[in-house]
Structure formats: C-alpha cells, structure tokens
Design a protein around this motif. Structure first.
Motif, mmCIF file in Angstrom:
data_model
loop_
_atom_site.group_PDB
_atom_site.id
_atom_site.type_symbol
_atom_site.label_atom_id
_atom_site.label_comp_id
_atom_site.label_asym_id
_atom_site.label_seq_id
_atom_site.Cartn_x
_atom_site.Cartn_y
_atom_site.Cartn_z
ATOM 1 N N UNK A 74 -8.638 -12.165 9.588
ATOM 2 C CA UNK A 74 -8.858 -10.842 8.988
ATOM 3 C C UNK A 74 -8.041 -9.725 9.640
ATOM 4 N N UNK A 75 -7.173 -10.050 10.589
ATOM 5 C CA UNK A 75 -6.257 -9.041 11.112
ATOM 6 C C UNK A 75 -5.157 -8.769 10.086
ATOM 7 N N UNK A 76 -4.533 -7.601 10.227
ATOM 8 C CA UNK A 76 -3.479 -7.198 9.304
ATOM 9 C C UNK A 76 -2.120 -7.345 9.987
ATOM 10 N N UNK A 77 -1.193 -8.007 9.325
ATOM 11 C CA UNK A 77 0.179 -8.139 9.820
ATOM 12 C C UNK A 77 1.082 -7.241 8.980
ATOM 13 N N UNK A 78 1.768 -6.306 9.633
ATOM 14 C CA UNK A 78 2.668 -5.394 8.934
ATOM 15 C C UNK A 78 4.053 -6.034 8.815
ATOM 16 N N UNK A 79 4.542 -6.205 7.595
ATOM 17 C CA UNK A 79 5.848 -6.817 7.363
ATOM 18 C C UNK A 79 6.945 -5.784 7.137
ATOM 19 N N UNK A 80 6.588 -4.619 6.623
ATOM 20 C CA UNK A 80 7.604 -3.607 6.348
ATOM 21 C C UNK A 80 6.995 -2.244 6.106
ATOM 22 N N UNK A 81 7.705 -1.203 6.512
ATOM 23 C CA UNK A 81 7.272 0.179 6.309
ATOM 24 C C UNK A 81 8.443 0.978 5.754
ATOM 25 N N UNK A 82 8.171 1.780 4.739
ATOM 26 C CA UNK A 82 9.201 2.642 4.165
ATOM 27 C C UNK A 82 8.665 4.042 3.924
ATOM 28 N N UNK A 83 9.395 5.043 4.384
ATOM 29 C CA UNK A 83 8.980 6.436 4.237
ATOM 30 C C UNK A 83 10.086 7.210 3.535
ATOM 31 N N UNK A 137 0.850 -1.181 0.000
ATOM 32 C CA UNK A 137 0.000 0.000 0.000
ATOM 33 C C UNK A 137 0.889 1.236 0.000
ATOM 34 N N UNK A 138 0.594 2.172 -0.914
ATOM 35 C CA UNK A 138 1.438 3.357 -1.084
ATOM 36 C C UNK A 138 0.584 4.601 -0.884
ATOM 37 N N UNK A 139 0.958 5.404 0.095
ATOM 38 C CA UNK A 139 0.264 6.663 0.374
ATOM 39 C C UNK A 139 1.139 7.809 -0.119
ATOM 40 N N UNK A 154 6.053 10.121 1.215
ATOM 41 C CA UNK A 154 5.426 8.925 0.636
ATOM 42 C C UNK A 154 5.667 7.780 1.602
ATOM 43 N N UNK A 155 4.602 7.107 1.983
ATOM 44 C CA UNK A 155 4.698 5.995 2.932
ATOM 45 C C UNK A 155 4.251 4.708 2.261
#
Length: 327
Positions: A28-37, A9-11, A17-18
C-alpha cells in the motif's frame, strides 16, 4: 508499458498544474514514477477562463511527467480548487420491523440515503460523501456491522461543488486520452498524507493555504469530519503588499517569498527595484502588512462554528507561500 496499478493524478491550480504518475505497491505504499509541473493558464479565481489555454497547460504537465515515467497511464484523478464548495451534513435512516444484526447491504443502503439531498440539482455534484457517525437504535456505535437493532442512522459529510467546471475538465482529460475517475478535494488528500497515525486516531486540524483561499479541516480516524473555506490565501497577502507599498504585483510576490515573515522581523531595510529607481522598504512594515492579514485569517477560522475544540489539538499547516510563518 503502463503498469496495471499505475495512475495519473493532476492538481490544477491558479498558478501551476502538477501531474504525478504513481503506482500503488503491494504493501500500500506509493511509488512515484514521474512528476511534471507547468504554469497554469486559463484558470483564474476558481473558474475556467479559457478551455484552450487550460487544456494546453494540462497537456504540458502530462508530457513532462510522461518524459520521466516513460509512459502515461489512462486512469486519472484530479484536484480542482473552486470558490463555490459547500460542506453539508446529512443523515440517512433505515427502520426494520424487528431487531436483527445490521448487514453490509443495509449499511450501504443507509449510506446512499445519507447522500440524497432533497434540493440538489443537476448543476451541483457531490464529490465526496464521507460517513462520520453511526447509530443503531439511537445509540452511537463505531461500526454498525453485525450490531443487532431495529434502526440504523448514518450521518455523512458531503462536499458539493458546481457541476459545469468538472464536466469541462473531464472533457479535456478524455480528449487527452485519459479516463478520469473522479475529483478529489485536496484537503482530504493532504490530511491523509500529513497527519501521523497517532494524531489520525486522536484528531488533528489541517490548514491548506492556496493562492486565493485557505481550506480548514478536522480529521479523526482518517475521516474528514468538519471543513470550511476561508477566502484568504497567498495572493491576498501579495495584493496587500503591492497596495500598501505602492509597488507592482511581481515585486510584491518577490518580497513576500524572500523577505516576508509573520510575527518576527529580520530588522534590515529591503531594496526594491522600481521603474523610477530603487525604493527602500523597512522590514518591520513588510512584517506588519503580512501579520495583519494572517491575524484576520486566524480570527475568521476561530469564528467558524466548529463542533470540535482547537484546545490541545495538533495543527498541520501546508500549502502555498504566504510568507515564512513561524509556528
């Protein structure tokens, strides 16, 4: 290796930009694997000013998220704030020769008709079509499925945006080996994420404060039923501070984030470094500048012709920094 249920997902915003790489779990829970800003370049005032710079900014954000997640999935969704969003209600109709139970096929057909605006051209894209109201034989129903009747009406809340920026961003993502599946209005995602289950059912307001605008929406039953955009955001307040105090924008942003407040004041003078020497700013003046613009924002929201009432309805406030708002 990329998981089958993993997506990116790109904001895309005016300042940053995230990118988030995540998985949908079995419950149905969301697992976050990586974040880049990364800093955002090539996107100003809701418009693409440089394709090369924007593409480079997106790539940097993707690479930072991938370095944490270990892989980059191909499926992608994107949030792209624009100035020219429009919100329209439109109703689709189906009439039958005799009363029979409403079928899934008829619901889908009626819903499609609710998205067929007569004056939409190729330069406009419907990014969201949200059914908000059902009627069978002119009687409101919560779910028309299986209800017997001769007519069905579905009113949908449509979110429209100019097509060219979407086409351009999708082209960039495809060049980066991504498969873009759609554009998501951040207000929709924020409402679904923030509002508690009891408020989702009873109804709640969400205010998302961005750099140049504030998105306002009313949700009930996990559905965005009303929305508008007010052209006031965090950058508006920064510009007010810079103009009123005769300081540069960078210093004004610093004052807003570190010392800005709405409705209250710390009561201490603030020293601002300027090329010609330090300038002393009274905190009461800084508070007055911010409060004046927030008062205008609130007044513009109140003047919007809302069908729903604000009385005794929860309000969720989030988004960029406008100052330390005391709610």
């Amino acid at each position: 290796m990329t998981a089958a249920n993993q997506l990116v997902s790109i904001d895309i915003g005016s300042h940053k930009i995230c990118t988030v790489i995540a998985r949908v779990l079995a419950d149905q829970r969301i697992a976050i694997d990586g974040i880049g800003i990364s800093p955002s370049h090539g996107f100003q005032r809701g418009a693409i000013t440089s394709k090369a710079h924007l593409s480079s900014s997106i790539k940097q954000s993707l690479e930072r998220a991938k370095s944490i997640a270990g892989s980059l999935p191909s499926l992608a969704i994107c949030s792209l704030p624009q100035d020219n969003l429009h919100f329209v209600k439109h109703t689709g109709f189906i009439h039958k020769p005799q009363a029979t139970p409403i079928t899934d096929t008829e619901i889908q057909q009626c819903f499609q008709r609710s998205t067929q605006l007569p004056d939409v051209d190729a330069d406009t894209t419907i990014i969201h079509a949200i059914p908000t109201h059902y009627c069978v034989d002119q009687t409101t129903v919560k779910d028309p499925r299986g209800v017997s009747g001769k007519s069905l009406e579905i009113t949908s809340h449509l979110v429209l945006t100019p097509t060219p920026p979407i086409t351009t961003v999708f082209g960039m993502l495809k060049q980066l080996k991504l498969d873009p599946k759609g554009i998501l209005l951040d207000l929709v995602a924020t409402g679904d994420l923030l509002i508690t289950p009891e408020h989702q059912h009873a109804g709640a307001w969400v205010l998302v404060i961005g750099a140049r605008q504030t998105r306002v929406g009313y949700f009930s039953n996990h559905t965005l039923r009303e929305a508008t955009i007010i052209p006031i955001g965090g950058d508006t307040v920064t510009q007010d501070i810079a103009h009123c105090l005769a300081i540069d924008t960078e210093q004004a942003e610093r004052l807003k984030l570190l010392f800005g407040s709405v409705g209250t004041s710390p009561g201490k003078p603030i020293s601002v470094h300027q090329p010609g020497g330090n300038t002393i700013v009274e905190s009461e003046l800084l508070t007055a500048i911010i409060t004046a613009r927030i008062d205008e924002l609130v007044e513009l929201i109140r003047k919007t012709n809302w069908a729903e009432s604000w009385a005794n309805t929860p309000i969720y406030l989030c988004g960029g920094e406008i100052g330390r708002a005391h709610v």
